[in-house]
Design a protein around this motif. Structure first.
Motif, mmCIF file in Angstrom:
data_model
loop_
_atom_site.group_PDB
_atom_site.id
_atom_site.type_symbol
_atom_site.label_atom_id
_atom_site.label_comp_id
_atom_site.label_asym_id
_atom_site.label_seq_id
_atom_site.Cartn_x
_atom_site.Cartn_y
_atom_site.Cartn_z
ATOM 1 N N THR A 274 0.833 -1.214 0.000
ATOM 2 C CA THR A 274 0.000 0.000 0.000
ATOM 3 C C THR A 274 0.867 1.264 0.000
ATOM 4 N N ASN A 275 1.954 1.273 0.749
ATOM 5 C CA ASN A 275 2.799 2.475 0.799
ATOM 6 C C ASN A 275 3.384 2.808 -0.574
ATOM 7 N N TYR A 276 4.047 1.830 -1.156
ATOM 8 C CA TYR A 276 4.668 2.080 -2.461
ATOM 9 C C TYR A 276 3.594 2.271 -3.537
ATOM 10 N N GLY A 277 2.549 1.487 -3.446
ATOM 11 C CA GLY A 277 1.476 1.559 -4.441
ATOM 12 C C GLY A 277 0.809 2.927 -4.455
ATOM 13 N N LEU A 278 0.504 3.447 -3.264
ATOM 14 C CA LEU A 278 -0.143 4.754 -3.151
ATOM 15 C C LEU A 278 0.776 5.861 -3.689
ATOM 16 N N ALA A 279 2.050 5.761 -3.327
ATOM 17 C CA ALA A 279 3.009 6.783 -3.776
ATOM 18 C C ALA A 279 3.129 6.762 -5.302
ATOM 19 N N ILE A 280 3.149 5.577 -5.868
ATOM 20 C CA ILE A 280 3.256 5.456 -7.328
ATOM 21 C C ILE A 280 1.997 6.011 -8.005
ATOM 22 N N TRP A 281 0.839 5.625 -7.484
ATOM 23 C CA TRP A 281 -0.433 6.044 -8.111
ATOM 24 C C TRP A 281 -0.592 7.567 -8.064
ATOM 25 N N LEU A 282 -0.360 8.157 -6.888
ATOM 26 C CA LEU A 282 -0.557 9.606 -6.775
ATOM 27 C C LEU A 282 0.470 10.388 -7.590
ATOM 28 N N SER A 283 1.717 9.928 -7.600
ATOM 29 C CA SER A 283 2.727 10.673 -8.358
ATOM 30 C C SER A 283 2.467 10.518 -9.858
ATOM 31 N N MET A 284 1.942 9.363 -10.262
ATOM 32 C CA MET A 284 1.609 9.151 -11.668
ATOM 33 C C MET A 284 0.496 10.114 -12.106
ATOM 34 N N THR A 285 -0.523 10.249 -11.255
ATOM 35 C CA THR A 285 -1.635 11.146 -11.578
ATOM 36 C C THR A 285 -1.142 12.586 -11.654
ATOM 37 N N TRP A 286 -0.320 12.969 -10.712
ATOM 38 C CA TRP A 286 0.295 14.304 -10.706
ATOM 39 C C TRP A 286 1.060 14.521 -12.009
ATOM 40 N N ASN A 287 1.913 13.561 -12.365
ATOM 41 C CA ASN A 287 2.728 13.702 -13.574
ATOM 42 C C ASN A 287 1.865 13.851 -14.822
ATOM 43 N N PHE A 288 0.774 13.106 -14.890
ATOM 44 C CA PHE A 288 -0.080 13.205 -16.074
ATOM 45 C C PHE A 288 -0.598 14.635 -16.238
ATOM 46 N N PHE A 289 -1.150 15.185 -15.176
ATOM 47 C CA PHE A 289 -1.769 16.506 -15.292
ATOM 48 C C PHE A 289 -0.736 17.603 -15.544
ATOM 49 N N ILE A 290 0.402 17.514 -14.896
ATOM 50 C CA ILE A 290 1.418 18.549 -15.116
ATOM 51 C C ILE A 290 2.010 18.421 -16.528
ATOM 52 N N ASN A 291 2.253 17.192 -16.960
ATOM 53 C CA ASN A 291 2.755 17.010 -18.325
ATOM 54 C C ASN A 291 1.742 17.496 -19.354
ATOM 55 N N SER B 270 -0.247 19.909 -19.069
ATOM 56 C CA SER B 270 -0.325 21.368 -19.171
ATOM 57 C C SER B 270 1.027 22.010 -19.451
ATOM 58 N N ILE B 271 2.127 21.264 -19.358
ATOM 59 C CA ILE B 271 3.432 21.860 -19.658
ATOM 60 C C ILE B 271 4.127 21.131 -20.819
ATOM 61 N N THR B 272 4.510 19.889 -20.592
ATOM 62 C CA THR B 272 5.319 19.167 -21.582
ATOM 63 C C THR B 272 4.584 18.976 -22.911
ATOM 64 N N PHE B 273 3.323 18.607 -22.831
ATOM 65 C CA PHE B 273 2.552 18.348 -24.054
ATOM 66 C C PHE B 273 1.454 19.393 -24.229
ATOM 67 N N ARG B 274 1.729 20.619 -23.820
ATOM 68 C CA ARG B 274 0.702 21.672 -23.880
ATOM 69 C C ARG B 274 0.220 21.892 -25.309
ATOM 70 N N ASP B 275 1.147 21.723 -26.276
ATOM 71 C CA ASP B 275 0.753 21.915 -27.674
ATOM 72 C C ASP B 275 -0.210 20.828 -28.155
ATOM 73 N N LYS B 276 -0.250 19.722 -27.446
ATOM 74 C CA LYS B 276 -1.187 18.643 -27.823
ATOM 75 C C LYS B 276 -2.112 18.369 -26.652
ATOM 76 N N ARG B 277 -2.374 19.393 -25.862
ATOM 77 C CA ARG B 277 -3.088 19.200 -24.598
ATOM 78 C C ARG B 277 -4.421 18.468 -24.779
ATOM 79 N N LEU B 278 -4.651 17.484 -23.928
ATOM 80 C CA LEU B 278 -5.896 16.719 -23.973
ATOM 81 C C LEU B 278 -6.907 17.395 -23.067
ATOM 82 N N LYS B 279 -8.144 17.486 -23.557
ATOM 83 C CA LYS B 279 -9.200 18.127 -22.762
ATOM 84 C C LYS B 279 -10.428 17.235 -22.722
#
Ligand SMILES: Nc1nc2c(ncn2[C@@H]2O[C@H](COP(=O)(O)OP(=O)(O)O)[C@@H](O)[C@H]2O)c(=O)[nH]1
Ligand SMILES: [Mg+2]
Length: 394
Positions: free
Chosen positions: A296-313, A315-324
């Motif tokens: 649960t510890n590692y799993g939760l950390a992976i899941w939340l950081s993955m979700t964070w990375n998706f949203f930040i990417n 709006s920043i990394t793939f902003r030119d192809k931003r999904l809405k």
């Protein structure tokens, strides 16, 4: 595109113009008509075309341009529906342009027509490859707020270290060049971000003969500036790509930067759940015993950081192809799926390191996450943000 590099023949009715001026627009309906009128007046006597590359503005920009084009056959509109970004819009415009000389300017009225006339005359003389409007020759008043002025000067200093050309204002959004110079840069252009002059000057192998015209920026004619902190991030990533001769592509640099923030989210969640979350129990798998706390510890950390990375990417990394909207939800689940393999890899590695190699719980988690990050970049570039739909001409 097939017509890149040549001056494509027009329909025969009109000869190709000397100068193609690209105006990139995003919601410039308040200004675009008077900007085009002003430029056409100021360029009287110089054969030119104006190509407005609009990223599907939601105001009256397109109808204004189409209306002006009725009485001005040298004005064209090109609309992109699924791409965003000033630099890539300028590149698109030059790729479909017919002129011997290629230029770019803003669609908000900030560039002084007198300076544009002077630029055009300078490049048409034929003894320069690149001519730019500069705000910084002889300490001109830049027309920027003191904060943006300071930022622009700092960016100019850093950029100067990467460029081969001693431009006084590499952040300038108004310049002209020969088609040959453009073509020498074209294969290596990143098209990322706002700073197209930096992209061009850093991508060409030619040391251009260049000239500069001093001019301050005027006030915007309505609308709002699209410049924000992401412009600075893009510029940083672009400079890293150019400084490493393409070894670290700009998008990878951005993805890596977002990944670093994701690692912090991961660590924070890991620490919190390690401290506060107690599930207890064991899970026998074959001849081994796993602890639910670890899962649960590692799993939760992976899941939340993955979700964070998706949203930040997104709006920043793939902003030119931003999904809405739905595309974003689908993209998120696609990202989960793509990175799921990375997550299982990370979870397995963490537990392996901690439980069977005796590595500290924290070190196990972080190093496993870094390894899966490389996988994530590859997977998300290929699976989540790959879609590229055709652009339409209007
Ligand atoms: N096609 C297109 N044009 C853009 C985009 N972002 C900004 N622009 C245009 O680029 C020009 C410069 O942008 P602006 O917001 O004025 O930047 P600033 O002058 O640095 O504040 C303007 O004509 C904008 O409408 C974009 O994503 N796509
Ligand atoms: Mg502007």
């Amino acid at each position: 595109m097939s017509d890149v590099g040549q001056r494509p023949a027009t329909d025969g009715a009109r000869p190709a113009p000397d100068l193609s001026l690209i105006i990139c627009t995003l919601n410039e309906g308040a200004a675009i008509r008077s900007v085009i009128d002003e430029i056409c007046t100021t360029l009287k006597g110089i054969s030119h075309e104006i190509i407005v590359v609009d990223d599907n503005s939601q105001d009256q920009t397109q109808s204004e341009v189409l209306d002006v084009a009725k009485s001005r056959p040298n004005v064209r509109l090109h609309v992109r529906y699924d791409e965003r970004g000033l630099s890539s819009a300028a590149i698109k415009g030059w790729d479909i342009a017919h002129g011997r000389y290629l230029g770019v300017m803003d669609g908000d009225g900030q560039h002084d027509p007198a300076a544009i006339r002077a630029l055009a005359e300078m490049i048409l003389k034929g003894d320069k490859d690149l001519v730019c409007v500069s705000r910084y020759i002889g300490g001109a008043d830049t027309g920027l707020s003191w904060f943006r002025d300071l930022g622009s000067k700092a960016a100019t200093a850093v950029t100067g270290m990467v460029l081969k050309v001693p431009l006084t204002d590499p952040m300038s959004g108004c310049f002209m060049m020969t088609r040959e110079y453009y073509m020498s840069a074209r294969p290596k252009l990143t098209g990322v971000g706002f700073k197209i002059l930096v992209d061009v000057a850093a991508s060409s192998s030619i040391k251009p003969r260049f000239g500069e015209i001093k001019a301050a920026l005027r006030q915007r004619q309505g609308g709002t500036s699209k410049l924000d902190i992401r412009v600075v991030l893009d510029l940083g990533a672009l400079l890293v790509e150019k400084a490493t001769k393409g070894f670290l592509p700009a998008r990878f640099v951005l993805f890596g930067g977002v990944g670093v923030t994701g690692v912090f989210v991961y660590m924070a969640v890991l620490i919190l759940s390690h401290e506060f979350l107690r599930v207890g129990g064991e899970l026998p798998v074959y001849r081994y015993t796993l602890y639910w706390d670890d899962i649960t510890n590692y799993g939760l950390a992976i899941w939340l950081s993955m979700t964070w990375n998706f949203f930040i990417n997104n709006s920043i990394t793939f902003r030119d192809k931003r999904l809405k909207g739905w595309a974003m939800i689908r993209g998120l689940f696609g990202f989960y799926f793509a990175c799921g393999v990375g997550a299982i890899l990370s979870l397995g590695l963490s537990i392996l390191m901690k439980q069977y190699l005796g590595v500290h719980w924290f070190v196990s988690g972080v190093s496993a996450a870094l390894l899966s990050g490389v996988w994530n970049y590859w997977a998300s570039t290929v699976l989540s943000w790959r879609q590229k739909k055709p652009t339409k001409k209007a």
